[in-house]
Design a protein around this motif. Sequence first.
Motif, PDB file in Angstrom:
ATOM      1  N   LYS A  41      20.329 -13.627   9.189  1.00 22.42           N
ATOM      2  CA  LYS A  41      19.431 -14.408   8.328  1.00 22.42           C
ATOM      3  C   LYS A  41      18.320 -15.053   9.147  1.00 22.42           C
ATOM      4  O   LYS A  41      17.183 -15.151   8.691  1.00 22.42           O
ATOM      5  CB  LYS A  41      20.225 -15.459   7.568  1.00 22.42           C
ATOM      6  N   ARG A  42      18.620 -15.478  10.358  1.00 22.90           N
ATOM      7  CA  ARG A  42      17.605 -16.065  11.225  1.00 22.90           C
ATOM      8  C   ARG A  42      16.590 -15.008  11.661  1.00 22.90           C
ATOM      9  O   ARG A  42      15.398 -15.265  11.707  1.00 22.90           O
ATOM     10  CB  ARG A  42      18.273 -16.698  12.444  1.00 22.90           C
ATOM     11  N   GLN A  43      17.066 -13.811  11.961  1.00 25.55           N
ATOM     12  CA  GLN A  43      16.150 -12.751  12.381  1.00 25.55           C
ATOM     13  C   GLN A  43      15.256 -12.273  11.241  1.00 25.55           C
ATOM     14  O   GLN A  43      14.148 -11.791  11.481  1.00 25.55           O
ATOM     15  CB  GLN A  43      16.951 -11.565  12.936  1.00 25.55           C
ATOM     16  N   LEU A  44      15.734 -12.414  10.003  1.00 25.08           N
ATOM     17  CA  LEU A  44      14.938 -11.980   8.853  1.00 25.08           C
ATOM     18  C   LEU A  44      13.928 -13.033   8.409  1.00 25.08           C
ATOM     19  O   LEU A  44      13.095 -12.748   7.557  1.00 25.08           O
ATOM     20  CB  LEU A  44      15.860 -11.641   7.678  1.00 25.08           C
ATOM     21  N   SER A  45      13.994 -14.241   8.962  1.00 21.61           N
ATOM     22  CA  SER A  45      13.050 -15.273   8.559  1.00 21.61           C
ATOM     23  C   SER A  45      11.710 -15.041   9.249  1.00 21.61           C
ATOM     24  O   SER A  45      11.613 -14.293  10.226  1.00 21.61           O
ATOM     25  CB  SER A  45      13.583 -16.653   8.927  1.00 21.61           C
ATOM     26  N   GLY A  46      10.686 -15.678   8.738  1.00 24.43           N
ATOM     27  CA  GLY A  46       9.368 -15.546   9.335  1.00 24.43           C
ATOM     28  C   GLY A  46       8.632 -14.318   8.858  1.00 24.43           C
ATOM     29  O   GLY A  46       9.066 -13.613   7.935  1.00 24.43           O
ATOM     30  N   THR A  47       7.513 -14.044   9.497  1.00 24.90           N
ATOM     31  CA  THR A  47       6.668 -12.924   9.102  1.00 24.90           C
ATOM     32  C   THR A  47       6.575 -11.917  10.239  1.00 24.90           C
ATOM     33  O   THR A  47       6.854 -12.219  11.395  1.00 24.90           O
ATOM     34  CB  THR A  47       5.253 -13.406   8.731  1.00 24.90           C
ATOM     35  N   VAL A  48       6.158 -10.720   9.888  1.00 29.29           N
ATOM     36  CA  VAL A  48       5.997  -9.635  10.856  1.00 29.29           C
ATOM     37  C   VAL A  48       4.738  -8.858  10.466  1.00 29.29           C
ATOM     38  O   VAL A  48       4.309  -8.878   9.306  1.00 29.29           O
ATOM     39  CB  VAL A  48       7.247  -8.728  10.876  1.00 29.29           C
ATOM     40  N   VAL A  49       4.118  -8.196  11.432  1.00 30.88           N
ATOM     41  CA  VAL A  49       2.893  -7.437  11.183  1.00 30.88           C
ATOM     42  C   VAL A  49       3.244  -6.154  10.444  1.00 30.88           C
ATOM     43  O   VAL A  49       4.244  -5.491  10.744  1.00 30.88           O
ATOM     44  CB  VAL A  49       2.186  -7.119  12.518  1.00 30.88           C
ATOM     45  N   VAL A  50       2.425  -5.790   9.467  1.00 32.66           N
ATOM     46  CA  VAL A  50       2.609  -4.550   8.720  1.00 32.66           C
ATOM     47  C   VAL A  50       2.390  -3.382   9.668  1.00 32.66           C
ATOM     48  O   VAL A  50       1.513  -3.417  10.540  1.00 32.66           O
ATOM     49  CB  VAL A  50       1.616  -4.503   7.540  1.00 32.66           C
ATOM     50  N   SER A  51       3.182  -2.334   9.517  1.00 34.37           N
ATOM     51  CA  SER A  51       3.082  -1.187  10.400  1.00 34.37           C
ATOM     52  C   SER A  51       1.734  -0.494  10.237  1.00 34.37           C
ATOM     53  O   SER A  51       1.059  -0.614   9.207  1.00 34.37           O
ATOM     54  CB  SER A  51       4.211  -0.192  10.122  1.00 34.37           C
ATOM     55  N   ALA A  52       1.352   0.245  11.249  1.00 31.48           N
ATOM     56  CA  ALA A  52       0.053   0.928  11.234  1.00 31.48           C
ATOM     57  C   ALA A  52      -0.037   1.960  10.122  1.00 31.48           C
ATOM     58  O   ALA A  52      -1.110   2.207   9.566  1.00 31.48           O
ATOM     59  CB  ALA A  52      -0.190   1.594  12.593  1.00 31.48           C
ATOM     60  N   GLN A  53       1.106   2.579   9.779  1.00 33.93           N
ATOM     61  CA  GLN A  53       1.114   3.591   8.728  1.00 33.93           C
ATOM     62  C   GLN A  53       0.842   2.988   7.361  1.00 33.93           C
ATOM     63  O   GLN A  53       0.257   3.640   6.495  1.00 33.93           O
ATOM     64  CB  GLN A  53       2.463   4.324   8.698  1.00 33.93           C
ATOM     65  N   ASP A  54       1.264   1.727   7.147  1.00 38.02           N
ATOM     66  CA  ASP A  54       1.104   1.091   5.845  1.00 38.02           C
ATOM     67  C   ASP A  54      -0.135   0.208   5.755  1.00 38.02           C
ATOM     68  O   ASP A  54      -0.528  -0.197   4.663  1.00 38.02           O
ATOM     69  CB  ASP A  54       2.330   0.243   5.526  1.00 38.02           C
ATOM     70  N   SER A  55      -0.753  -0.102   6.884  1.00 39.23           N
ATOM     71  CA  SER A  55      -1.860  -1.059   6.861  1.00 39.23           C
ATOM     72  C   SER A  55      -3.068  -0.513   6.107  1.00 39.23           C
ATOM     73  O   SER A  55      -3.790  -1.272   5.467  1.00 39.23           O
ATOM     74  CB  SER A  55      -2.259  -1.440   8.288  1.00 39.23           C
ATOM     75  N   ALA A  56      -3.304   0.794   6.164  1.00 39.59           N
ATOM     76  CA  ALA A  56      -4.433   1.371   5.423  1.00 39.59           C
ATOM     77  C   ALA A  56      -4.219   1.233   3.926  1.00 39.59           C
ATOM     78  O   ALA A  56      -5.161   0.963   3.178  1.00 39.59           O
ATOM     79  CB  ALA A  56      -4.608   2.833   5.803  1.00 39.59           C
ATOM     80  N   ARG A  57      -2.985   1.381   3.480  1.00 37.07           N
ATOM     81  CA  ARG A  57      -2.679   1.246   2.052  1.00 37.07           C
ATOM     82  C   ARG A  57      -2.853  -0.201   1.600  1.00 37.07           C
ATOM     83  O   ARG A  57      -3.387  -0.466   0.522  1.00 37.07           O
ATOM     84  CB  ARG A  57      -1.248   1.712   1.800  1.00 37.07           C
ATOM     85  N   VAL A  58      -2.429  -1.142   2.436  1.00 37.05           N
ATOM     86  CA  VAL A  58      -2.578  -2.556   2.099  1.00 37.05           C
ATOM     87  C   VAL A  58      -4.047  -2.934   2.090  1.00 37.05           C
ATOM     88  O   VAL A  58      -4.509  -3.693   1.221  1.00 37.05           O
ATOM     89  CB  VAL A  58      -1.781  -3.426   3.090  1.00 37.05           C
ATOM     90  N   LYS A  59      -4.811  -2.411   3.024  1.00 36.88           N
ATOM     91  CA  LYS A  59      -6.239  -2.720   3.094  1.00 36.88           C
ATOM     92  C   LYS A  59      -6.969  -2.232   1.844  1.00 36.88           C
ATOM     93  O   LYS A  59      -7.895  -2.871   1.354  1.00 36.88           O
ATOM     94  CB  LYS A  59      -6.842  -2.067   4.328  1.00 36.88           C
ATOM     95  N   ARG A  60      -6.525  -1.092   1.317  1.00 34.41           N
ATOM     96  CA  ARG A  60      -7.157  -0.555   0.103  1.00 34.41           C
ATOM     97  C   ARG A  60      -6.820  -1.407  -1.111  1.00 34.41           C
ATOM     98  O   ARG A  60      -7.621  -1.547  -2.028  1.00 34.41           O
ATOM     99  CB  ARG A  60      -6.691   0.882  -0.098  1.00 34.41           C
ATOM    100  N   MET A  61      -5.616  -2.006  -1.131  1.00 33.52           N
ATOM    101  CA  MET A  61      -5.235  -2.846  -2.255  1.00 33.52           C
ATOM    102  C   MET A  61      -5.902  -4.213  -2.197  1.00 33.52           C
ATOM    103  O   MET A  61      -6.034  -4.900  -3.211  1.00 33.52           O
ATOM    104  CB  MET A  61      -3.716  -3.034  -2.290  1.00 33.52           C
ATOM    105  N   LEU A  62      -6.315  -4.654  -0.997  1.00 29.08           N
ATOM    106  CA  LEU A  62      -6.933  -5.975  -0.816  1.00 29.08           C
ATOM    107  C   LEU A  62      -8.330  -5.792  -0.235  1.00 29.08           C
ATOM    108  O   LEU A  62      -8.553  -6.054   0.955  1.00 29.08           O
ATOM    109  CB  LEU A  62      -6.072  -6.828   0.110  1.00 29.08           C
ATOM    110  N   PRO A  63      -9.302  -5.374  -1.049  1.00 25.00           N
ATOM    111  CA  PRO A  63     -10.623  -5.059  -0.486  1.00 25.00           C
ATOM    112  C   PRO A  63     -11.411  -6.272  -0.013  1.00 25.00           C
ATOM    113  O   PRO A  63     -12.275  -6.120   0.850  1.00 25.00           O
ATOM    114  CB  PRO A  63     -11.332  -4.363  -1.653  1.00 25.00           C
TER     115      PRO A  63
END
Length: 65
Positions: A41-63
């Motif tokens: 549970k401690r390791q799952l807390s906090g935030t992490v950077v989106v992987s390079a494979q998914d970042s293009a998809r996220v960028k398209r959803m958040l122009p």
Amino acid sequence: MPKLKTHRGAAKRFKKTGTGKFLRAHAFKRHQLSSKTTKVKRQLSGTVVVSAQDSARVKRMLPYK
């Protein structure tokens, strides 16, 4: 010119850093936490950077983020 619409579900889940990367929360931290160890549970807390494979998809959803 027509504007692009922001994906509102993605806008609530991702945050953009100063360098242009996107942050996301870890999965598996919502329910049935009694069966998970404190370490997990401690390791799952906090935030992490989106992987390079998914970042293009996220960028398209958040122009405009």
